[in-house]
Design a protein around this motif. Structure first.
Motif: not given
Length: 430
Positions: A135-141
């Motif tokens: 989830g944090f990866r998706a928010a980051g990219v």
């Protein structure tokens, strides 16, 4: 005009265009980020997490839940848009990369809880940590594509992307070779925990380069625009509805087939972690090759026909599992992993190109967010339920852990469920 400057870090948000020197430095730091992040990603990638879950004694259906988290994590993507509106795209990725790697450390702690006898807590933390990690990866990219567009020109973009992807894949291959060498010495879950923790620390180190990337104010301004108007337009756009349906079907296919291929190899044939990592290396190499082949295919056949062909190719995976030999023959699983790696990347690339063809520049950022949430989180939820449900049903019928025959039946049922998706793709006019 400089809009953001942070002490000790050279990254700025400016009003106007980046200079040639600012673009050169931004591209250099982005390449450095991708190289270090390539090492990090392989230590935290899906194969390592699946092997870790198996070492912790996770049941078969749990692996399907883990596979779905890659897409279910897109629920956190709107957080990335909100933060980008405050601090810009590069800083947003840095912020969420710290959080992402913090979640990885939570995952790494699971072997400790299992060692203390709290197996259910360990598996719960593994599942929750995976959701936060992806989830944090998706928010980051969320704004990574606009950021790349910001720091490159039309003339330099293709060369930059080729070098950037090459550095990421090179680091990934080196990392997998190192992990495989370490795994020959021990099969302890604690060693996999150490590898995951090392990947998290490398991920934190990579953010130092992302923090040095200059960008213009265009991305931050776009992120501040409300989505309400675009949402109303999207709800009335029948072409976009079909796009969402196709994207969801493709992601469900990947969830049902790719993670379970690793599980079937491990439990169906009983291979070691080192052997499984060798096949993960082949899958990763096939993904790199697939990403290079998709461009010429798209140019020659177009997005829809490429999607049809690659989807049909992916349906050979359950067929090949159905006729898989009872005893382990190294070349046969190699074919399965090459297909899984290459075709899943080709499907994703062709789908991205299809999305760009069917959306206008005015709608693209907002539609991209809606598309990621619906085809990501929606497909994640459906894929997890289908995959876990099939595995639980087959395990209940067997009355024990699944053997190779059980996994054959799983892929047969998955293939039957996925077959109508081909009819959906063939029915499209464009």
């Amino acid at each position: 005009m400089v809009l953001r400057k942070r002490k000790g870090i050279h990254a700025v948000i400016i009003q106007g265009e980046l200079t040639a020197e600012q673009r050169r430095c931004a591209q250099l730091n982005y390449n450095r980020f991708s190289f270090v992040n390539g090492f990090s990603y392989m230590c935290l990638g899906e194969t390592v997490i699946i092997l870790y879950a198996i070492r912790l004694g996770a049941p078969e259906y749990f692996i399907s839940l883990l596979g779905g988290m890659i897409y279910f994590g897109f629920l956190l993507l709107p957080l990335g848009k909100r933060v980008t509106g405050q601090v810009g795209a590069a800083r947003t990725q840095s912020v969420f990369w710290y959080l992402r790697n913090g979640a990885a450390l939570l995952i790494a702690s699971c072997s400790l809880w299992a060692w203390l006898g709290a197996e259910r807590l360990a598996l719960g933390l593994l599942l929750g940590g995976s959701f936060l990690f992806y989830g944090f990866r998706a928010a980051g990219v969320v704004m990574s594509q606009p950021l790349v567009g910001d720091i490159t020109t039309n003339e330099s973009r293709s060369r930059f992307l080729a070098i950037n992807n090459g550095l990421f894949y090179l680091a990934g291959v080196l990392a997998l070779l190192a992990i495989g060498g370490i795994q020959t010495r021990t099969r302890s879950p604690a060693m996999l925990s150490a590898i995951i923790a090392a990947g998290a620390l490398l991920g934190v180190a990579a953010t130092r380069f992302m923090d040095r990337i200059d960008e213009t104010n265009r991305i931050r301004s776009a992120a501040r625009r409300p989505l309400g108007l675009h949402l109303h337009r999207a709800l009335r756009d029948r072409e976009f509805h079909r796009l969402l349906l196709i994207g969801t079907v493709i992601n469900i296919l990947i969830i049902l087939l790719v993670p379970i291929t690793t599980l079937a190899l491990k439990k169906g044939y009983g291979v070691s972690d080192t052997t499984a990592l060798f096949y993960a290396l082949a899958q990763f190499g096939a993904a790199a090759l697939g990403s290079r082949l998709t461009g010429p295919l798209l140019t020659r056949f177009g997005s829809r026909r490429t999607l049809c062909g690659t989807y049909l190719g992916a349906l050979t995976i359950p067929l090949l599992w159905l006729i898989a030999p009872r005893s382990f023959h190294p070349l046969y699983p190699l074919l399965l992993f090459v297909l899984a790696g290459g075709l899943s990347v080709m499907l994703g690339t062709a789908m991205t190109n299809y999305f760009l063809e069917l959306t206008t520049a005015d709608n693209r950022v907002a539609y991209s967010i809606f598309n990621s949430i619906i085809t990501g989180a929606g497909a994640g939820a459906i894929g997890m339920l289908l995959g876990a449900g099939l595995l639980r049903l087959l395990q209940f019928q067997a009355g024990a852990e699944l053997t190779l025959d059980g996994y054959r039946r799983y892929f047969l049922l998955a293939g039957v469920l996925l077959l109508p998706g081909l009819l959906l793709l063939r029915a499209r006019r464009r």
